[in-house]
Enzyme design. Structure first.
Site, short mmCIF file in Angstrom:
data_model
loop_
_atom_site.label_atom_id
_atom_site.label_comp_id
_atom_site.label_asym_id
_atom_site.label_seq_id
_atom_site.Cartn_x
_atom_site.Cartn_y
_atom_site.Cartn_z
CE LYS A 55 -2.99 -2.41 3.23
NZ LYS A 55 -3.16 -2.59 4.66
CD GLU A 111 7.75 -0.75 -3.51
OE1 GLU A 111 7.11 0.03 -2.77
OE2 GLU A 111 7.83 -1.95 -3.26
CG ASP A 112 6.52 2.65 0.20
OD1 ASP A 112 6.84 1.67 -0.49
OD2 ASP A 112 6.15 2.55 1.37
CG ASP A 115 14.55 -1.93 3.58
OD1 ASP A 115 15.76 -1.77 3.78
OD2 ASP A 115 13.76 -2.22 4.50
CE LYS A 143 15.02 2.78 5.70
NZ LYS A 143 14.43 1.87 6.72
CG PHE A 164 10.88 2.34 11.07
CD1 PHE A 164 10.79 1.20 10.28
CD2 PHE A 164 9.71 2.93 11.51
CE1 PHE A 164 9.55 0.67 9.95
CE2 PHE A 164 8.47 2.41 11.18
CZ PHE A 164 8.39 1.28 10.41
CB VAL A 165 11.06 7.13 7.41
CG1 VAL A 165 12.46 7.64 7.69
CG2 VAL A 165 11.05 6.24 6.17
CG ASP A 171 2.86 0.69 7.48
OD1 ASP A 171 3.75 0.55 6.61
OD2 ASP A 171 2.44 -0.25 8.17
NE ARG A 177 -0.46 1.79 5.01
CZ ARG A 177 0.56 0.99 4.68
NH1 ARG A 177 1.57 1.47 3.99
NH2 ARG A 177 0.58 -0.27 5.05
C1 PRP Z 1 7.56 -2.02 1.95
C2 PRP Z 1 7.68 -1.14 0.73
C3 PRP Z 1 8.19 -2.06 -0.32
C4 PRP Z 1 9.01 -3.05 0.46
C5 PRP Z 1 10.43 -2.69 0.30
O1 PRP Z 1 6.33 -2.64 1.90
O2 PRP Z 1 6.45 -0.59 0.36
O3 PRP Z 1 7.16 -2.70 -1.02
O4 PRP Z 1 8.62 -2.96 1.82
O5 PRP Z 1 11.22 -3.56 1.01
P1 PRP Z 1 12.32 -4.47 0.36
O6 PRP Z 1 13.16 -3.65 -0.57
O7 PRP Z 1 13.10 -4.91 1.57
O8 PRP Z 1 11.66 -5.63 -0.32
P2 PRP Z 1 5.60 -3.23 3.18
O9 PRP Z 1 5.83 -4.70 3.23
O10 PRP Z 1 5.99 -2.46 4.39
O11 PRP Z 1 4.08 -3.01 2.81
P3 PRP Z 1 3.27 -1.64 2.62
O12 PRP Z 1 3.72 -1.02 1.33
O13 PRP Z 1 1.86 -2.09 2.56
O14 PRP Z 1 3.57 -0.75 3.79
#
Ligand code: PRP
Length: 192
Positions: A55, A111-112, A115, A143, A164-165, A171, A177
């Site tokens: 999301k 993507e947001d 990571d 990151k 952690f943001v 979220d 969010r």
């Molecule tokens: C977060 C973010 C990416 C993913 C990145 O999603 O939105 O999709 O983690 O992480 P990575 O590079 O380690 O794979 P999250 O699982 O927190 O779900 P959300 O988007 O619903 O918050």
């Protein structure tokens, strides 16, 4: 390993601002202009397709889509979280696929946060199977020091250290969010 401790939700206003909504708007405008310029030549009337990863990316995608001045459509995918373990199993699973075909289209995954790279690495592979004309990645945050697999975004609003943001779609336990600025959550929640 899970605890039954209920999450604590301090007010977002008490958290340090990492990027203000004005700084975010500025970068989104710049990336929108860059994408508009880069795809203008190859548009040939075909809208580019933005694919948001639910999301977290929803808000960035909403802003980016409007900052892009060439024709675009959007779609969404959802993936299962691989868990919040620091050492990931690497298992990512598709929960919701795209609604419309992308074969022959210019696609940007939105993507947001990038990571470990596991999510985008998996999604990139999956989307390439659909044979898009091109495939790029736009992320609000990167990151780089957290990366477990080699993958880079083509468009990055901000590169950040391992903090952690929350806010701007991101979220903690589904909360924050809607916060307009990107802020630093005061303590690193377990597993992040
Ligand atoms: C977060 C973010 C990416 C993913 C990145 O999603 O939105 O999709 O983690 O992480 P990575 O590079 O380690 O794979 P999250 O699982 O927190 O779900 P959300 O988007 O619903 O918050």
């Amino acid at each position: 390993m899970s605890t039954n401790t209920a999450p604590v939700f301090p007010p977002a206003s008490s958290m340090e601002i990492l990027f203000s909504k004005e700084q975010i708007a500025q970068r989104v405008a710049e990336i929108g202009a860059q994408i508009s310029a880069e795809y203008a030549g190859q548009d040939s009337g075909q809208p580019i397709v933005l694919i948001g990863v639910l999301k977290g990316a929803a808000i960035f995608l909403a802003d980016l889509a409007r900052a892009i001045t060439i024709s675009n459509t959007f779609d969404f995918v959802a993936v299962s979280s691989y868990g919040r373990a620091r050492v990931s199993s690497g298992a990512v699973k598709l929960i919701k696929d795209i609604d419309n075909p992308i074969e022959g289209k210019h696609v940007i995954i939105v993507e947001d946060i990038l990571d470990t790279g596991l999510t985008l690495s998996y999604l990139r592979g999956l989307m390439l199977q659909h044979k898009p004309a091109s495939l790029k990645i736009a992320t609000c945050l990167d990151k780089p020091e957290r990366r477990l697999v080699p993958i880079e975004a083509d468009y990055i609003a901000f590169s950040i250290p391992n903090r952690f943001v929350i806010g701007y779609g991101m979220d903690y336990a589904e909360v924050y969010r809607n916060v307009a600025d990107i802020r630093i959550y005061p303590e690193t929640p377990a597993g992040h």
